[in-house]
Write an enzyme that holds these catalytic residues in place. Structure first.
Site, PDB file in Angstrom:
ATOM      1  N   TYR A 159      82.886  61.479  80.848  1.00 31.73           N
ATOM      2  CA  TYR A 159      82.241  60.324  80.195  1.00 31.73           C
ATOM      3  C   TYR A 159      82.074  60.588  78.694  1.00 31.73           C
ATOM      4  CZ  TYR A 159      78.712  56.775  79.143  1.00 31.73           C
ATOM      5  OH  TYR A 159      78.026  55.718  78.592  1.00 31.73           O
ATOM      6  N   LYS A 163      83.740  58.616  75.457  1.00 32.74           N
ATOM      7  CA  LYS A 163      82.945  57.951  74.419  1.00 32.74           C
ATOM      8  C   LYS A 163      83.217  58.551  73.040  1.00 32.74           C
ATOM      9  CE  LYS A 163      80.953  54.829  76.899  1.00 32.74           C
ATOM     10  NZ  LYS A 163      81.178  53.398  76.609  1.00 32.74           N
TER      11      LYS A 163
HETATM   12  N1  LIG Z   1      72.852  51.793  79.677  1.00 35.77           N
HETATM   13  C1  LIG Z   1      72.879  52.901  78.949  1.00 35.77           C
HETATM   14  O1  LIG Z   1      71.918  53.712  78.953  1.00 35.77           O
HETATM   15  C2  LIG Z   1      74.065  53.210  78.087  1.00 35.77           C
HETATM   16  C3  LIG Z   1      74.000  54.318  77.214  1.00 35.77           C
HETATM   17  C4  LIG Z   1      75.099  54.611  76.406  1.00 35.77           C
HETATM   18  C5  LIG Z   1      76.239  53.828  76.462  1.00 35.77           C
HETATM   19  N2  LIG Z   1      76.282  52.747  77.312  1.00 35.77           N
HETATM   20  C6  LIG Z   1      77.528  51.974  77.331  1.00 35.77           C
HETATM   21  O2  LIG Z   1      77.243  50.593  77.154  1.00 35.77           O
HETATM   22  C7  LIG Z   1      78.164  49.805  77.896  1.00 35.77           C
HETATM   23  C8  LIG Z   1      77.405  48.872  78.832  1.00 35.77           C
HETATM   24  O3  LIG Z   1      76.535  49.642  79.633  1.00 35.77           O
HETATM   25  P1  LIG Z   1      75.584  48.974  80.745  1.00 35.77           P
HETATM   26  O4  LIG Z   1      74.504  49.951  81.018  1.00 35.77           O
HETATM   27  O5  LIG Z   1      75.230  47.581  80.350  1.00 35.77           O
HETATM   28  O6  LIG Z   1      76.582  48.963  82.005  1.00 35.77           O
HETATM   29  P2  LIG Z   1      76.570  48.094  83.344  1.00 35.77           P
HETATM   30  O7  LIG Z   1      77.174  48.933  84.408  1.00 35.77           O
HETATM   31  O8  LIG Z   1      75.229  47.501  83.600  1.00 35.77           O
HETATM   32  O9  LIG Z   1      77.582  46.885  83.000  1.00 35.77           O
HETATM   33  C9  LIG Z   1      78.927  47.131  82.741  1.00 35.77           C
HETATM   34  C10 LIG Z   1      79.724  45.869  82.988  1.00 35.77           C
HETATM   35  O10 LIG Z   1      81.092  46.182  82.670  1.00 35.77           O
HETATM   36  C11 LIG Z   1      81.915  45.718  83.725  1.00 35.77           C
HETATM   37  N3  LIG Z   1      83.119  46.575  83.762  1.00 35.77           N
HETATM   38  C12 LIG Z   1      83.177  47.920  83.964  1.00 35.77           C
HETATM   39  N4  LIG Z   1      84.455  48.330  83.940  1.00 35.77           N
HETATM   40  C13 LIG Z   1      85.221  47.241  83.738  1.00 35.77           C
HETATM   41  C14 LIG Z   1      86.607  47.009  83.625  1.00 35.77           C
HETATM   42  N5  LIG Z   1      87.504  48.010  83.747  1.00 35.77           N
HETATM   43  N6  LIG Z   1      87.054  45.759  83.402  1.00 35.77           N
HETATM   44  C15 LIG Z   1      86.172  44.732  83.266  1.00 35.77           C
HETATM   45  N7  LIG Z   1      84.840  44.882  83.385  1.00 35.77           N
HETATM   46  C16 LIG Z   1      84.360  46.114  83.605  1.00 35.77           C
HETATM   47  C17 LIG Z   1      81.065  45.843  84.986  1.00 35.77           C
HETATM   48  O11 LIG Z   1      81.555  44.973  86.019  1.00 35.77           O
HETATM   49  C18 LIG Z   1      79.681  45.428  84.463  1.00 35.77           C
HETATM   50  O12 LIG Z   1      79.484  44.039  84.535  1.00 35.77           O
HETATM   51  C19 LIG Z   1      79.070  50.800  78.637  1.00 35.77           C
HETATM   52  O13 LIG Z   1      80.243  51.008  77.890  1.00 35.77           O
HETATM   53  C20 LIG Z   1      78.232  52.064  78.678  1.00 35.77           C
HETATM   54  O14 LIG Z   1      79.010  53.224  78.779  1.00 35.77           O
HETATM   55  C21 LIG Z   1      75.234  52.436  78.120  1.00 35.77           C
END
Ligand SMILES: NC(=O)c1ccc[n+]([C@@H]2O[C@H](COP(=O)([O-])OP(=O)(O)OC[C@H]3O[C@@H](n4cnc5c(N)ncnc54)[C@H](O)[C@@H]3O)[C@@H](O)[C@H]2O)c1
Length: 274
Positions: A159, A163
């Site tokens: 992961y 990133k």
């Molecule tokens: N939540 C956190 O603490 C956090 C921290 C750092 C980075 N992020 C990054 O922020 C972004 C959003 O995170 P989140 O927590 O809202 O995630 P989440 O899992 O709640 O939502 C992710 C969405 O992306 C969609 N998705 C995933 N892979 C896909 C693909 N190949 N094609 C189309 N849709 C796809 C999923 O269906 C989902 O609706 C991600 O890139 C995550 O890595 C999140």
């Protein structure tokens, strides 16, 4: 243009807009006046986001697609451009999946799945958007990195590497696309409580001890940074990574002042007057 209408008439694609940070960012951009296309693997969730945006009143369309698949990305962008009459101003490459596994134990197929789903998908969508935006000589591209791509956290080999790759891609794209009036920036969230990932009480306590702000972030905190970067007036900001993390990365390994004072065995500290 009012402060609340900073994206009035803009056309924005948000990947992974079906829930979490993507959905909250889509709603914030709609409230700022943008027309939206939501691309998500989960079509039902994307429809839920669409229903919420419809209440706000800007135009919105959903596409069910896997953004790590090149053909699916081609078709999704064609579909989106039809809906937008050939216009595209903003891409938020947000789709991603979490992953934890000890480096010594990651099977190759797991490694490849995370790199493909997080990094390759961002490359595919970023390239497709940029090809459209270079013709229009305008664009705002925003990628979702992570603090895990900046620190060597346990369990984050796949992961964190995906990133870190996104944040490096951000810098290279920013350099190559600057002459087309396209900015490319990344947002690196720390731990964000989207209401989906739930920590147990002891895990939460340990986490909060390491975040200077003593709280988890909210999806709205990330959306605010995205709105700022998507603004036409942010045109001199490119190749940057904005950490939205309550000071998590700035602090690194964090000792309280009292803990530091208690380290009596360190003679250097005992002899110091500062
Ligand atoms: N939540 C956190 O603490 C956090 C921290 C750092 C980075 N992020 C990054 O922020 C972004 C959003 O995170 P989140 O927590 O809202 O995630 P989440 O899992 O709640 O939502 C992710 C969405 O992306 C969609 N998705 C995933 N892979 C896909 C693909 N190949 N094609 C189309 N849709 C796809 C999923 O269906 C989902 O609706 C991600 O890139 C995550 O890595 C999140």
């Amino acid at each position: 243009m009012t402060a609340n209408n900073t994206l009035h008439g803009k056309y924005a694609i948000i990947t992974g807009g079906g829930r979490g940070i993507g959905r909250t960012t889509a709603l914030a951009m709609a409230k700022a006046g943008a027309n939206l296309v939501i691309i998500d693997l989960d079509g039902d969730k994307a429809q839920e986001t669409k229903a919420l945006i419809s209440e706000i009143g800007t135009s919105v369309h959903t596409i069910t697609a896997d953004v790590s698949d090149q053909n699916a990305v081609e078709n999704a962008f064609k579909n989106a451009l039809d809906f937008f009459d050939g216009n595209l101003d903003i891409l938020v490459a947000n789709a991603g999946v979490p992953h934890h596994c000890a480096f010594l134990e990651i099977p190759l197929n797991e490694w490849e799945r995370i790199i493909k789903n997080n990094l390759t998908s961002t490359f595919l969508c970023g390239q497709k958007a940029a090809q459209i935006m270079t013709n229009r000589k305008y664009g705002r591209i925003i990628m979702l990195g992570s603090i895990s791509g900046q620190r060597g956290s346990f369990g984050r080999a796949a992961y964190g590497t995906s990133k870190a790759g996104i944040m490096q891609l951000t810098r290279v794209m920013a350099v190559e696309l600057a002459s087309y009036n396209i900015t490319v920036n990344a947002i690196a969230p720390g731990p964000i409580d989207t209401g989906i990932t739930k920590f147990g009480p002891s895990q939460e306590k340990e986490y909060l001890a390491r975040i200077p702000s003593k709280k988890f972030g909210k999806a709205e905190d990330v959306a605010l940074a995205a709105i700022f970067l998507a603004d036409e007036r942010s045109g001199f900001i490119t190749g940057s990574v904005i950490n939205v993390d309550g000071g998590f990365n700035a602090a690194g390994l964090m000792f309280s002042y009292n803990e530091l004072k208690s380290f009596k065995s360190d003679s250097r500290d005992n002899n110091k007057s500062d």
